[in-house]
Design a protein around this motif. Structure first.
Motif, short mmCIF file in Angstrom:
data_model
loop_
_atom_site.label_atom_id
_atom_site.label_comp_id
_atom_site.label_asym_id
_atom_site.label_seq_id
_atom_site.Cartn_x
_atom_site.Cartn_y
_atom_site.Cartn_z
N HIS A 32 0.84 -1.20 0.00
CA HIS A 32 0.00 0.00 0.00
C HIS A 32 0.87 1.25 0.00
O HIS A 32 0.66 2.19 -0.80
CB HIS A 32 -0.91 -0.01 1.23
CG HIS A 32 -1.74 1.21 1.40
ND1 HIS A 32 -3.08 1.27 1.08
CD2 HIS A 32 -1.44 2.47 1.88
CE1 HIS A 32 -3.56 2.47 1.33
NE2 HIS A 32 -2.58 3.21 1.84
N LYS A 40 -5.33 6.25 -0.63
CA LYS A 40 -6.00 5.41 0.36
C LYS A 40 -7.52 5.50 0.19
O LYS A 40 -8.10 6.57 0.13
CB LYS A 40 -5.62 5.84 1.78
CG LYS A 40 -6.27 4.94 2.83
CD LYS A 40 -5.96 5.35 4.25
CE LYS A 40 -6.71 4.44 5.22
NZ LYS A 40 -6.48 4.78 6.63
N ASP A 74 -3.39 0.48 5.20
CA ASP A 74 -2.16 1.26 5.30
C ASP A 74 -1.33 0.81 6.50
O ASP A 74 -1.68 -0.13 7.22
CB ASP A 74 -2.48 2.75 5.38
CG ASP A 74 -3.31 3.11 6.60
OD1 ASP A 74 -3.59 2.22 7.44
OD2 ASP A 74 -3.67 4.29 6.74
#
Length: 850
Positions: free
Chosen positions: A277, A302, A331
């Motif tokens: 991520h 995100k 995350d």
């Protein structure tokens, strides 16, 4: 005469002296180093003879120095490009293994029909002729009753010649049941690279040019398939780059690393997807490998879903799909909570790793957990995300080495053998709830530890005759009591090993095995440092005892006996199809067969007519190959897969694995169920498309034991001193045990964080009881800051009750020295691959001061 258990050690020592007096060789000196001198004068009196270590799956080419018929020193083969002429501590332990006074010295047979851990087998010494005659009778009985599929062959350590004994022999008899140990010690890690880039095997690493190394759930300088190479080269990465270690316990690599992340067991996948991520959100992926957005603007943010059509992939498949299905919300802050580590450290390691690309790699271990497959997929996907795979300074599939195919047995396989060799395998691979997908092909992976369950349940059938060699599943398999019960149930069991073990005491016939590194004829192949090699195994000393090579000599002796009893097919195959490549002579006895098979298998390596076009080493004939002991391949050529495609379904590196999807769908179709149903039965949480991308699955709902009652996570560490489990009867093993961080010389300990110990009122050196859902063991506590709070660690390989006078506390009374935590680890699996579950927090334990 009958040899009772309490008399075995006494008789063993006497036999050693008797053999020496008969003049077979000089009496071995255990303190071998004490009588050797350094310098040219000492070496002039002896000779360095090439061989291969096989103390771990590195299989290092070595040389053994022999003086006056006695092996006195070990070093790496000076011609080896894999280890640069060095070996690790395991190689030096060879000397004590050769001269272990508790080695089995002659064939034995059982006279006590009752089998059990505390039962004295009352072994009686017999000849090889009687032993092989008895075995042949049992096999002929199976053939007479058309039950050859009820023959089982179990393999531990092996050489190339396992193709003969383990691969061909069962099928000649008429059985599908050749079962490898491999899923007890690995296998699941291979799914990480196979489901993404189509490679089922152990990887190699270009440490010379690496700038960032992450060792994840493994310790390369201790136990993960290249210790000498890693020890030799890790300093280059430490000096010129960065090393980060991710492991709940401070291992040898972590002790030297720039970063140590003591992750909560089982949550590695969370950290991996969070790193992915971070790399994507910050635009740090390798655009030459993965591609880029068509307009050049990073859309990875995100929580945001990305249009797949906006991204132009190059050498990868499904990057955006992976983001949408798994990564977009996960995350570093989320992973830090899940894994109990620092958010900033996750981001710092992800950033440093990606910025060093492609001169970086993640070196990951077996990750043997009930949900291990997706964890290793997530970890290995990071290598693809930054373009480290198949790249200089990264990780590669490695090189092979030249070898010649063995003669086919098919023309000599009769109708009974052909029919029964096609029966279902005993380990239940391919059952609905056990896909066991080696190479994403259902039913092709081995499920070794499940054999005990299958024998007990007689599912798919009962086993009547079994042979095991270089294995000890009663000790090395989790929930080992199952193996005790299973082997007690097998009517006839033959164990081929160099020394007694927990499994041997269930044997009806015991065959003393020649040690592969000093007494046998064979070959092995391996790789390291971007080179492959073929390495020889040959006798370096005269055999002190009445031992034989299991994979070749025993095959020949059994073939002779079967011929005498009316089944000549196996003997005809060996005597007609095998012949010396130099003389054309066919073998006439077992030792000639061992040498002939070795020469035939290696012909492409040493025969000038066969190796003239080879780009690696080219020995000038058989004797030159024996003298050198090794053929090195050319150095690996990088980025061939970038240019020519990966061996996956899409020919690309697959973040969305069409390769794994095909395997799942094939398995589901066989049973007329959905893939989701397969996932449910294999104890995975994924459903739908998530099953085909690397993702995180929590360990909590597959954990054995509630957090409230069993608050600690148990992990088993691997020692630098374990020679595939066969060094525990050596005094040097215990004298240098402290070389494993957190361990203690001459002791077997469970490692416990001081903060946890303080709460429990436990002091360093106290005896504690460690209890899981299936049992308890008592062991000494070692308080150590190098273990994450809430986790306890115990070294695998100690706790033998039947391995000799040093490995056992009391060999006569079957009292172990220390504790074998396999006994309290529940029997569980990563069912996608069939791998035994060991770590990842799936075993909960409680600890009490005794």
């Amino acid at each position: 005469m009958r040899i009772k258990r309490r008399e075995f050690l006494k008789v063993s020592a006497a036999a050693a002296g008797a053999v020496a007096l008969q003049g077979c060789t000089k009496s071995p000196t255990l303190n071998a180093f004490a009588e050797t001198r350094t310098g040219a004068e000492s070496e002039a009196a002896g000779k360095w003879i090439p061989n291969t270590c096989q103390g771990c799956t590195t299989w290092c080419p070595i040389e053994i120095f022999v003086q006056n018929g006695r092996a006195v020193k070990v070093r790496g083969n000076q011609l080896s490009k894999a280890n640069d002429g060095y070996c690790c501590v395991r190689g030096h332990l060879i000397l004590q293994q050769i001269y272990d006074p508790d080695r089995i010295k002659t064939p034995m047979k059982r006279t006590n029909p009752k089998k059990g851990r505390k039962e004295d087998p009352k072994f009686v010494p017999i000849s090889w002729d009687e032993a092989m005659d008895t075995i042949a009778d049992k096999i002929m009985e199976l053939r007479k009753n058309n039950e050859t599929h009820k023959f089982l062959l179990m393999r531990g350590r092996y050489s190339h010649h396992n193709t003969i004994f383990y691969g061909h022999l069962p099928r000649m008899i008429g059985s599908p049941n050749n079962i490898s140990h491999s899923s007890i010690c690995a296998e699941v890690e291979k799914m990480g690279s196979y489901a993404t880039e189509g490679f089922w095997g152990y990887r190699d690493y270009d440490l010379d040019n690496m700038k960032y190394l992450i060792t994840w759930a493994c310790d390369p300088i201790s136990s993960n398939r290249q210790p000498p190479n890693s020890i030799r080269r890790l300093h280059k990465v430490l000096d010129g780059g960065t090393v980060a270690a991710i492991d709940p316990r401070m291992n040898n690599t972590a002790a030297k690393a720039h970063e140590w992340m003591p992750v909560k067991p089982g949550t590695d996948g969370a950290v991996a997807v969070a790193m992915a991520h971070y790399i994507l959100v910050n635009g740090l992926w390798n655009k030459d490998f993965c591609g880029d957005f068509k307009d050049g603007r990073n859309q990875f943010r995100k929580g945001a879903t990305v249009n797949e059509g906006d991204f132009d992939e190059k050498h990868t498949n499904g990057l955006v799909k992976w983001w949408n299905l798994e990564l977009k919300d996960k995350d570093a802050a989320w992973a830090a909570r899940e894994a109990g580590v620092d958010r900033a450290q996750i981001e710092r390691i992800a950033k440093g790793f990606a910025e060093a690309a492609p001169n970086c790699a993640i070196w990951y271990g077996p990750y043997m957990h009930p949900r291990g497959s997706y964890a290793v997929m997530a970890i290995h996907s990071l290598n693809g995300l930054v373009g480290a795979t198949d790249s200089e300074g990264g990780l590669v599939t490695g090189m092979g080495a030249p070898s010649t195919a063995y003669p086919s047995f098919a023309p000599y396989q009769d109708d009974i053998a052909k029919a029964n060799a096609g029966q279902t395998k005993i380990d239940q691979r391919g059952y609905l709830e056990m896909p066991a997908m080696a190479r994403a092909n259902p039913g092709t992976g081995v499920v070794c530890n499940n054999v005990a369950n299958a024998i007990l349940d007689e599912d798919p059938y009962d086993i009547k005759v079994a042979i095991g060699y270089f294995n000890n599943f009663n000790f090395s398999g989790t929930e080992g009591a199952r193996w005790d019960k299973a082997m007690a149930k097998v009517p006839f069991f033959v164990h081929c090993v160099p020394m007694f073990s927990e499994m041997t005491y269930f044997a009806d016939i015991v065959l003393p095995s020649a040690l592969h590194h000093s007494e046998d004829w064979a070959l092995v192949s391996s790789k390291a440092n971007c080179y492959g090699h073929l390495s020889i195994q040959q006798p370096v000393i005269e055999r002190m005892f009445d031992v034989k090579g299991i994979e070749t000599e025993v095959t020949w002796l059994l073939a002779e006996k079967l011929k005498d009893k009316g089944f000549s097919n196996m003997y005809d195959w060996l005597s007609k199809e095998y012949k010396d490549p130099e003389t054309g002579k066919h073998p006439s006895n077992s030792l000639e067969f061992a040498i002939t098979a070795t020469k035939m298998r290696s012909q492409k390596a040493w025969d000038p007519a066969e190796n003239k076009d080879y780009k690696g080493d080219r020995p000038n004939g058989w004797e030159d190959f024996r003298k050198k002991g090794i053929v090195n391949s050319p150095r690996f050529t990088f980025r061939q897969k970038w240019a020519n495609g990966f061996p996956t379904e899409t020919k690309k590196f697959e973040f969305y694995s069409e390769t794994l999807k095909k395997g799942f769908e094939t398995h589901a179709a066989k049973y007329n169920v959905s893939v989701d149903r397969v996932l449910e039965l294999t104890n995975y949480a994924a459903r739908g498309e998530l099953a085909f991308v690397p993702h995180y699955e929590s360990p909590e709902d597959v954990r054995h034991g509630s957090r409230r009652e069993y608050p600690f996570d148990l992990i088993d560490m691997k020692s630098r001193l374990n020679r595939e489990g066969r060094s525990a009867n050596n005094s040097w093993y215990y004298s240098f045990k402290k070389c494993d961080p957190g361990d203690v010389n001459q002791e077997d300990v469970v490692q416990l964080n001081p903060d946890d110990a303080r709460k429990l009122g436990i002091s360093d050196g106290d005896m504690v009881r460690v209890t899981s859902t299936i049992g308890s063991l008592t062991v000494k506590a070692r308080l150590w800051e190098g273990i994450r709070p809430g986790v306890v660690a115990k070294c695998f390989g100690q706790g033998h009750h039947a391995f000799g006078r040093i490995a056992s506390k009391d060999f006569v009374k079957a009292e172990p020295r220390g504790a074998n935590f396999n006994e309290i680890m529940p029997d569980d699996y990563d069912r996608i691959t069939g791998s035994t579950a060991r770590n990842g927090g799936f075993t909960g334990v409680k600890i009490e001061k005794v």
